[in-house]
Write an enzyme that holds these catalytic residues in place. Sequence first.
Site, PDB file in Angstrom:
ATOM      1  N   LYS A  46     -17.945  33.873  19.884  1.00  0.00           N
ATOM      2  CA  LYS A  46     -17.163  34.671  18.742  1.00  0.00           C
ATOM      3  C   LYS A  46     -17.337  36.056  18.759  1.00  0.00           C
ATOM      4  O   LYS A  46     -17.234  36.474  17.706  1.00  0.00           O
ATOM      5  CB  LYS A  46     -17.253  33.893  17.419  1.00  0.00           C
ATOM      6  CG  LYS A  46     -17.303  32.471  17.403  1.00  0.00           C
ATOM      7  CD  LYS A  46     -16.110  31.851  18.292  1.00  0.00           C
ATOM      8  CE  LYS A  46     -14.593  32.162  17.661  1.00  0.00           C
ATOM      9  NZ  LYS A  46     -13.533  31.715  18.811  1.00  0.00           N
ATOM     10  N   HIS A 101     -21.624  32.280  28.039  1.00  0.00           N
ATOM     11  CA  HIS A 101     -22.364  32.253  26.830  1.00  0.00           C
ATOM     12  C   HIS A 101     -23.917  32.080  27.150  1.00  0.00           C
ATOM     13  O   HIS A 101     -24.608  32.108  26.116  1.00  0.00           O
ATOM     14  CB  HIS A 101     -22.014  31.480  25.973  1.00  0.00           C
ATOM     15  CG  HIS A 101     -20.571  31.434  25.257  1.00  0.00           C
ATOM     16  ND1 HIS A 101     -19.974  32.791  24.953  1.00  0.00           N
ATOM     17  CD2 HIS A 101     -19.640  30.425  25.151  1.00  0.00           C
ATOM     18  CE1 HIS A 101     -18.845  32.605  24.422  1.00  0.00           C
ATOM     19  NE2 HIS A 101     -18.673  31.317  24.506  1.00  0.00           N
ATOM     20  N   SER A 131     -16.153  33.989  11.905  1.00  0.00           N
ATOM     21  CA  SER A 131     -15.433  33.765  12.893  1.00  0.00           C
ATOM     22  C   SER A 131     -15.618  32.318  13.521  1.00  0.00           C
ATOM     23  O   SER A 131     -15.044  31.314  13.531  1.00  0.00           O
ATOM     24  CB  SER A 131     -15.355  34.737  14.173  1.00  0.00           C
ATOM     25  OG  SER A 131     -14.291  34.338  15.045  1.00  0.00           O
TER      26      SER A 131
HETATM   27  P1  A3P Z   1     -12.022  36.479  14.717  1.00  0.00           P
HETATM   28  O1  A3P Z   1     -12.143  35.076  14.359  1.00  0.00           O
HETATM   29  O2  A3P Z   1     -12.737  37.235  13.376  1.00  0.00           O
HETATM   30  O3  A3P Z   1     -10.506  36.988  14.338  1.00  0.00           O
HETATM   31  P2  A3P Z   1     -14.473  34.630  21.169  1.00  0.00           P
HETATM   32  O4  A3P Z   1     -13.382  35.097  22.309  1.00  0.00           O
HETATM   33  O5  A3P Z   1     -15.744  35.214  21.673  1.00  0.00           O
HETATM   34  O6  A3P Z   1     -14.445  33.500  20.995  1.00  0.00           O
HETATM   35  O7  A3P Z   1     -14.199  35.504  20.035  1.00  0.00           O
HETATM   36  C1  A3P Z   1     -13.182  35.596  19.355  1.00  0.00           C
HETATM   37  C2  A3P Z   1     -13.039  36.515  18.426  1.00  0.00           C
HETATM   38  O8  A3P Z   1     -12.601  37.500  18.858  1.00  0.00           O
HETATM   39  C3  A3P Z   1     -11.889  36.152  17.200  1.00  0.00           C
HETATM   40  O9  A3P Z   1     -12.500  36.949  15.745  1.00  0.00           O
HETATM   41  C4  A3P Z   1     -10.785  36.728  17.961  1.00  0.00           C
HETATM   42  O10 A3P Z   1      -9.720  37.078  16.780  1.00  0.00           O
HETATM   43  C5  A3P Z   1     -11.269  38.269  18.392  1.00  0.00           C
HETATM   44  N1  A3P Z   1     -10.456  38.898  19.444  1.00  0.00           N
HETATM   45  C6  A3P Z   1     -10.112  38.467  20.741  1.00  0.00           C
HETATM   46  N2  A3P Z   1      -9.296  39.220  20.889  1.00  0.00           N
HETATM   47  C7  A3P Z   1      -9.164  40.441  20.255  1.00  0.00           C
HETATM   48  C8  A3P Z   1      -8.462  41.618  20.433  1.00  0.00           C
HETATM   49  N3  A3P Z   1      -7.681  41.848  21.277  1.00  0.00           N
HETATM   50  N4  A3P Z   1      -8.901  42.451  19.455  1.00  0.00           N
HETATM   51  C9  A3P Z   1      -9.867  42.361  18.617  1.00  0.00           C
HETATM   52  N5  A3P Z   1     -10.182  41.005  18.258  1.00  0.00           N
HETATM   53  C10 A3P Z   1     -10.113  40.072  19.303  1.00  0.00           C
END
Ligand code: A3P
Length: 293
Positions: A46, A101, A131
């Site tokens: 996340k 991860h 998140s």
């Molecule tokens: P949120 O749940 O706070 O929106 P991961 O890919 O490590 O699982 O992380 C997911 C988080 O990264 C989510 O956060 C997602 O919305 C955010 N995320 C993914 N792409 C993004 C982008 N282009 N800009 C900003 N946040 C992004």
Amino acid sequence: MEDTGKFLFTFKGYNFTYSGIDVDFLENLDDFEIRDDDVFIVTYPKSGTIWGQQLLCLMYFEEHRKRLANVETIDQVPFLEYNVTGRHFDTRPSPRLFCSHIPYYLAPRGLKNRKAKIIYVYRNPKDVMCSFFHFSNMMRILKPSTNMEEFMELFLEGKVYGSLWFDHIRGWYEHKSHFNIQFIMYEDMIKDLRSSILKVCKFLGKELNKEDMDAVVSQAMFENMKSDPRANYESVLNRQPEIRRTDGHFLRKGTIGDWKNHMTVAQNERFDKIFQREMKDLPLKFIWDINEE
Ligand code: A3P
């Protein structure tokens, strides 16, 4: 391998989900053959994994950047340890791109010759936790929590997949001299995506002309990724509908400071105390608010 209930198992002290994990693969991870030009995005869950995957994909593949091919990010930048769409690592052309991860101590030995590159994306842990709370409720493969209090307990005890956030970041940071690694902050990407991309390009030795850079920046913006089926993991969820418990998305809010909408004053104070205790000697910068410089 220690079974920690229906959702997680612990391998060498680190929590994985059951889904997509092959214990034989983990057992042999240390020997996994690394090529000098391999590139890894490493994150705690996340913290911007998908974003990092999309950036690498856009930087390295012209057909992705120019939208000439309908290849998904997850196929171009597959997980090392989670087998999401099948593994063909040996036959992949170089440079191979991966995301992962894993904690520093599970990294394949070949990464320690400091040739292959690692980009470690980190994010303020209050937003990571929020998140993660939503994500755990959305995914059937993860344990749901009724409220933030309940999830915060699990998060602060490391009883989540990815184990303890503090251990993950500290481990990679304190062992950074063993690897060829660049730390990138999620919040810097939010505030000035172009500068972060330039930093990543410099680290990777990649030069993009203005047109290509504009294309990368534009297609890595939250709204554009959210509507791009190649980049937002919706196809993964659609292929395996049984892994989704509720109607959420991987790209949820994508901002800084959403924790303020989720944490009580008391929870925040408790978190701050723990953060200060655990992080006091780690010289990494964090941004907690969208208006913070
Ligand atoms: P949120 O749940 O706070 O929106 P991961 O890919 O490590 O699982 O992380 C997911 C988080 O990264 C989510 O956060 C997602 O919305 C955010 N995320 C993914 N792409 C993004 C982008 N282009 N800009 C900003 N946040 C992004």
